[in-house]
Design an enzyme around this catalytic site. Structure first.
Site, PDB file in Angstrom:
ATOM      1  N   SER A   1       0.832  -1.215   0.000  1.00  7.47           N
ATOM      2  CA  SER A   1       0.000   0.000   0.000  1.00  7.47           C
ATOM      3  C   SER A   1       0.859   1.255   0.000  1.00  7.47           C
ATOM      4  O   SER A   1       0.626   2.184  -0.791  1.00  7.47           O
ATOM      5  CB  SER A   1      -0.968   0.000   1.192  1.00  7.47           C
ATOM      6  OG  SER A   1      -0.276  -0.171   2.403  1.00  7.47           O
TER       7      SER A   1
ATOM      8  N   HIS B   1      -2.036  -8.749   2.038  1.00  7.68           N
ATOM      9  CA  HIS B   1      -1.739  -7.484   2.731  1.00  7.68           C
ATOM     10  C   HIS B   1      -2.933  -7.134   3.633  1.00  7.68           C
ATOM     11  O   HIS B   1      -3.307  -7.930   4.486  1.00  7.68           O
ATOM     12  CB  HIS B   1      -1.437  -6.431   1.649  1.00  7.68           C
ATOM     13  CG  HIS B   1      -0.889  -5.127   2.143  1.00  7.68           C
ATOM     14  ND1 HIS B   1      -0.316  -4.958   3.376  1.00  7.68           N
ATOM     15  CD2 HIS B   1      -0.815  -3.894   1.537  1.00  7.68           C
ATOM     16  CE1 HIS B   1       0.081  -3.697   3.519  1.00  7.68           C
ATOM     17  NE2 HIS B   1      -0.220  -3.029   2.418  1.00  7.68           N
TER      18      HIS B   1
ATOM     19  N   HIS C   1       5.407 -12.368   7.892  1.00  8.05           N
ATOM     20  CA  HIS C   1       5.624 -10.983   7.449  1.00  8.05           C
ATOM     21  C   HIS C   1       6.852 -10.945   6.550  1.00  8.05           C
ATOM     22  O   HIS C   1       7.785 -11.721   6.724  1.00  8.05           O
ATOM     23  CB  HIS C   1       5.834 -10.039   8.646  1.00  8.05           C
ATOM     24  CG  HIS C   1       5.602  -8.609   8.289  1.00  8.05           C
ATOM     25  ND1 HIS C   1       6.589  -7.805   7.779  1.00  8.05           N
ATOM     26  CD2 HIS C   1       4.476  -7.856   8.332  1.00  8.05           C
ATOM     27  CE1 HIS C   1       6.080  -6.603   7.540  1.00  8.05           C
ATOM     28  NE2 HIS C   1       4.802  -6.611   7.857  1.00  8.05           N
TER      29      HIS C   1
ATOM     30  N   ARG D   1       2.335  -4.246  16.837  1.00  9.84           N
ATOM     31  CA  ARG D   1       0.949  -3.798  16.618  1.00  9.84           C
ATOM     32  C   ARG D   1      -0.020  -4.902  17.059  1.00  9.84           C
ATOM     33  O   ARG D   1      -1.140  -4.647  17.470  1.00  9.84           O
ATOM     34  CB  ARG D   1       0.735  -3.428  15.140  1.00  9.84           C
ATOM     35  CG  ARG D   1       1.682  -2.345  14.653  1.00  9.84           C
ATOM     36  CD  ARG D   1       1.643  -2.172  13.150  1.00  9.84           C
ATOM     37  NE  ARG D   1       2.020  -3.374  12.436  1.00  9.84           N
ATOM     38  CZ  ARG D   1       1.965  -3.513  11.110  1.00  9.84           C
ATOM     39  NH1 ARG D   1       1.538  -2.505  10.377  1.00  9.84           N
ATOM     40  NH2 ARG D   1       2.330  -4.639  10.537  1.00  9.84           N
TER      41      ARG D   1
ATOM     42  N   ASP E   1      -2.789  -8.122  11.680  1.00  9.57           N
ATOM     43  CA  ASP E   1      -4.103  -8.539  11.182  1.00  9.57           C
ATOM     44  C   ASP E   1      -4.697  -9.702  11.979  1.00  9.57           C
ATOM     45  O   ASP E   1      -5.901  -9.950  11.916  1.00  9.57           O
ATOM     46  CB  ASP E   1      -4.006  -8.929   9.703  1.00  9.57           C
ATOM     47  CG  ASP E   1      -3.618  -7.747   8.838  1.00  9.57           C
ATOM     48  OD1 ASP E   1      -4.194  -6.667   9.039  1.00  9.57           O
ATOM     49  OD2 ASP E   1      -2.719  -7.886   7.987  1.00  9.57           O
TER      50      ASP E   1
HETATM   51  N1  CMX Z   1       1.025 -19.465   6.349  1.00  9.65           N
HETATM   52  C1  CMX Z   1       1.495 -20.403   5.502  1.00  9.65           C
HETATM   53  N2  CMX Z   1       2.584 -20.228   4.729  1.00  9.65           N
HETATM   54  C2  CMX Z   1       3.246 -19.073   4.886  1.00  9.65           C
HETATM   55  C3  CMX Z   1       2.843 -18.081   5.764  1.00  9.65           C
HETATM   56  C4  CMX Z   1       1.666 -18.293   6.501  1.00  9.65           C
HETATM   57  N3  CMX Z   1       1.172 -17.378   7.330  1.00  9.65           N
HETATM   58  N4  CMX Z   1       3.708 -17.042   5.684  1.00  9.65           N
HETATM   59  C5  CMX Z   1       4.622 -17.388   4.757  1.00  9.65           C
HETATM   60  N5  CMX Z   1       4.340 -18.609   4.267  1.00  9.65           N
HETATM   61  C6  CMX Z   1       5.001 -19.312   3.181  1.00  9.65           C
HETATM   62  C7  CMX Z   1       4.906 -18.460   1.919  1.00  9.65           C
HETATM   63  O1  CMX Z   1       3.654 -18.620   1.281  1.00  9.65           O
HETATM   64  C8  CMX Z   1       6.066 -18.993   1.122  1.00  9.65           C
HETATM   65  O2  CMX Z   1       5.687 -20.229   0.566  1.00  9.65           O
HETATM   66  P1  CMX Z   1       6.232 -20.697  -0.893  1.00  9.65           P
HETATM   67  O3  CMX Z   1       7.701 -20.866  -0.702  1.00  9.65           O
HETATM   68  O4  CMX Z   1       5.490 -21.952  -1.134  1.00  9.65           O
HETATM   69  O5  CMX Z   1       5.891 -19.587  -1.842  1.00  9.65           O
HETATM   70  C9  CMX Z   1       7.106 -19.286   2.205  1.00  9.65           C
HETATM   71  O6  CMX Z   1       6.381 -19.423   3.444  1.00  9.65           O
HETATM   72  C10 CMX Z   1       8.119 -18.171   2.387  1.00  9.65           C
HETATM   73  O7  CMX Z   1       7.437 -16.955   2.559  1.00  9.65           O
HETATM   74  P2  CMX Z   1       8.077 -15.765   3.429  1.00  9.65           P
HETATM   75  O8  CMX Z   1       9.336 -15.340   2.733  1.00  9.65           O
HETATM   76  O9  CMX Z   1       8.165 -16.135   4.845  1.00  9.65           O
HETATM   77  O10 CMX Z   1       6.954 -14.651   3.342  1.00  9.65           O
HETATM   78  P3  CMX Z   1       6.750 -13.540   2.213  1.00  9.65           P
HETATM   79  O11 CMX Z   1       7.650 -12.392   2.537  1.00  9.65           O
HETATM   80  O12 CMX Z   1       6.837 -14.107   0.853  1.00  9.65           O
HETATM   81  O13 CMX Z   1       5.236 -13.137   2.454  1.00  9.65           O
HETATM   82  C11 CMX Z   1       3.333 -12.675   3.775  1.00  9.65           C
HETATM   83  C12 CMX Z   1       4.824 -12.415   3.589  1.00  9.65           C
HETATM   84  C13 CMX Z   1       2.811 -11.712   4.819  1.00  9.65           C
HETATM   85  C14 CMX Z   1       2.610 -12.395   2.462  1.00  9.65           C
HETATM   86  C15 CMX Z   1       3.120 -14.140   4.215  1.00  9.65           C
HETATM   87  O14 CMX Z   1       3.719 -14.334   5.477  1.00  9.65           O
HETATM   88  C16 CMX Z   1       1.655 -14.536   4.271  1.00  9.65           C
HETATM   89  O15 CMX Z   1       1.101 -14.950   3.249  1.00  9.65           O
HETATM   90  N6  CMX Z   1       0.996 -14.404   5.465  1.00  9.65           N
HETATM   91  C17 CMX Z   1      -0.432 -14.655   5.570  1.00  9.65           C
HETATM   92  C18 CMX Z   1      -1.227 -13.476   5.032  1.00  9.65           C
HETATM   93  C19 CMX Z   1      -1.103 -12.301   5.981  1.00  9.65           C
HETATM   94  O16 CMX Z   1      -1.279 -12.399   7.189  1.00  9.65           O
HETATM   95  N7  CMX Z   1      -0.841 -11.111   5.413  1.00  9.65           N
HETATM   96  C20 CMX Z   1      -0.819  -9.843   6.166  1.00  9.65           C
HETATM   97  C21 CMX Z   1       0.589  -9.292   6.382  1.00  9.65           C
HETATM   98  C22 CMX Z   1       0.564  -7.985   7.119  1.00  9.65           C
HETATM   99  C23 CMX Z   1      -0.055  -6.900   6.283  1.00  9.65           C
HETATM  100  O17 CMX Z   1       0.564  -6.503   5.276  1.00  9.65           O
HETATM  101  O18 CMX Z   1      -1.160  -6.459   6.574  1.00  9.65           O
END
Ligand code: CMX
Length: 443
Positions: A240, A270, A317, A326, A372
């Site tokens: 964002s 996000h 994250h 937070r 979140d």
């Molecule tokens: N549940 C399951 N798998 C997860 C995970 C979770 N909460 N968080 C990361 N992973 C997985 C990723 O999908 C990724 O899998 P692949 O290798 O198969 O693609 C792997 O772990 C590595 O990811 P990462 O480097 O740890 O995380 P990213 O920086 O790529 O992504 C985020 C960060 C937030 C998108 C991810 O942790 C996620 O999808 N979390 C759940 C959604 C969420 O809560 N989003 C809100 C974030 C805060 C915000 O911006 O508001």
């Protein structure tokens, strides 16, 4: 000129020489390198943005203008009898880097109050949305519609000196921020309350007025202040913030930039994660007939989710590597105010088991909860049960930080953003050592 605008101008004049010196005297100093996995993997860790509004340390969490969130909550002035500070005071802090005193906050509260009235056509645009539209789509469109109010666009068209860009941008920012609570609460009224709108009360601060227009008694005013403050900024690389900055870098005005920012926030990885968390927990509660599950049952639910190829919403994250402060602030609020809430009990149980499971699964770099994971349960407790509205609340808060950033981007003359793309073939040649870095044009 308002006190805030005067102070801001003082700060801009002080700051400009620092930025100019960095560019003119040290412009060639490298600040990092970039690898192929960073290029393909969403540019994690690439140092490519500048902001002084906030800084995110992976282990400590966010600081606003050098202050941790607990410090922000402690130091900012609070309305009489409130536990949480004025949101307007946060805007002052983010813009100027200084904690405002009572009179400086009162000045901003007054500025916001004077600018809060929505043009009639915004209600009509919201009214005209087809049924089942997501509130974030309506929120974004309502903001875009107000683009015709932009001072910046009008002044730019008439011929505006670059050094003055920040000034009408500031005016646009205040005009928009002051109106967002009314836009959001009208969307809420339209979607979930048969269009029954509650008129705003000009004598209230932003948080209290928002609670009033949502029809929620105290402590929802403090809930709103807390919510908007913790969501305000998370440095510039998140989707964002980056979208807002990117779009604004083309000199699109605040309305166009913030509606774009809202669109980026609406993705489930996000800001939309806050609604996904509630959806996921409610499905679990449904499965358990609202009974409190055993630890084994919670573990099973989490593993089932992962085995279905889904993410655990509210966990992980891209930058943080510890529990999000937070999250902690909201958890403490829950422990104090709603310890017996059934949904909170589920949130609490998940906190106990999810990190170990994500560690065992071995994929997520950060197994800890982000903000979140906790926002929805508070809204739910205070009667906001329509969870697809939760990201709109995030959007109001986030607009405070992004507008502050855009005003400063303009004040410091930051350039149009335009990184360079490469082709897969070029990357292969770089990887195999058959294409030198100097053979790739930088422009
Ligand atoms: N549940 C399951 N798998 C997860 C995970 C979770 N909460 N968080 C990361 N992973 C997985 C990723 O999908 C990724 O899998 P692949 O290798 O198969 O693609 C792997 O772990 C590595 O990811 P990462 O480097 O740890 O995380 P990213 O920086 O790529 O992504 C985020 C960060 C937030 C998108 C991810 O942790 C996620 O999808 N979390 C759940 C959604 C969420 O809560 N989003 C809100 C974030 C805060 C915000 O911006 O508001």
């Amino acid at each position: 000129m308002s006190k805030l605008k005067e102070k801001l101008y003082e700060k801009i004049l002080e700051w400009r020489p620092r930025t100019n010196r960095l560019v003119n005297e040290f412009g060639d100093v490298p600040v990092g390198t970039i690898t192929i996995s960073q290029l393909i993997g969403g540019m994690r860790g690439v140092r490519s943005l500048v902001t002084d509004i906030s800084y995110l340390d992976p282990l400590e969490g966010i600081r606003y203008r050098g202050y941790t969130l607990p410090e922000v909550f402690e130091k900012l002035p609070k309305p009489k009898g409130a536990e949480m500070p004025y949101v307007e005071g946060l805007f002052y802090l983010l813009l100027t880097g200084e904690i405002p005193n009572e009179s400086e906050v009162a000045d901003v509260v007054d500025e916001f109050s004077k600018r809060r009235i929505l043009p009639r056509y915004v209600y009509e645009v919201i009214d005209s949305f087809p049924c089942c539209s997501h509130p974030m789509a309506i929120f974004s469109a309502a903001i875009t519609t107000m683009q015709r109010e932009s001072f910046f666009s009008r002044k730019y068209a008439a011929g505006l000196n670059k050094l003055d860009y920040w000034d009408p941008t500031y005016e646009d920012a205040l005009n928009l921020l002051a109106k967002l609570p009314e836009v959001a609460t009208y969307i809420y009224a339209k979607l979930y309350r048969d269009g029954k709108r509650i008129q705003s009360n000009p004598s209230l601060d932003l948080g209290a007025n928002f609670a009033h227009m949502m029809g929620k008694p105290s402590p929802y005013d403090d809930v709103s202040r807390m919510n908007f403050i913790i969501h305000a900024d998370h440095e510039s690389g998140n989707v964002s913030a980056h979208t807002g900055h990117l779009v604004a870098s083309s000199l699109a005005d605040i309305y166009l930039s913030i509606s774009s920012m809202v669109n980026g926030l609406a993705g489930p990885l996000h800001g939309l994660a806050n609604q996904e968390v509630l959806r996921w927990i409610l499905a679990f509660m449904d499965k358990m007939n609202d009974e409190i599950p055993t630890e084994a049952e919670v573990k099973q639910y989490v593993w089932d989710t992962l085995h279905s190829g889904l993410v655990i919403p509210g966990y992980g994250h891209a930058v943080l590597r510890k529990t999000d402060p937070r999250y902690t602030i909201q958890r403490e609020f829950c422990l104090k105010r709603l310890p017996d809430d059934n949904v909170f009990k589920y949130v609490d149980l998940l906190y106990k088991v999810v990190p170990d499971i994500l560690i065992e699964q071995g994929k997520a770099k950060n197994p800890w909860p982000n903000l979140d994971a906790q926002t929805g349960v508070i809204q739910w407790h205070y009667g906001i049960r329509e969870f697809d509205f939760y990201t709109v609340l995030f959007g109001i808060g986030r607009s405070i930080g992004i507008t502050a950033n855009i005003i400063w981007d303009r004040a410091l003359g930051y350039s149009l953003e335009r990184p360079k793309s490469l082709t897969t073939e070029m990357l292969e040649k770089i990887a195999f050592g058959t294409l030198g870095d100097d053979e790739i044009p930088n422009e």
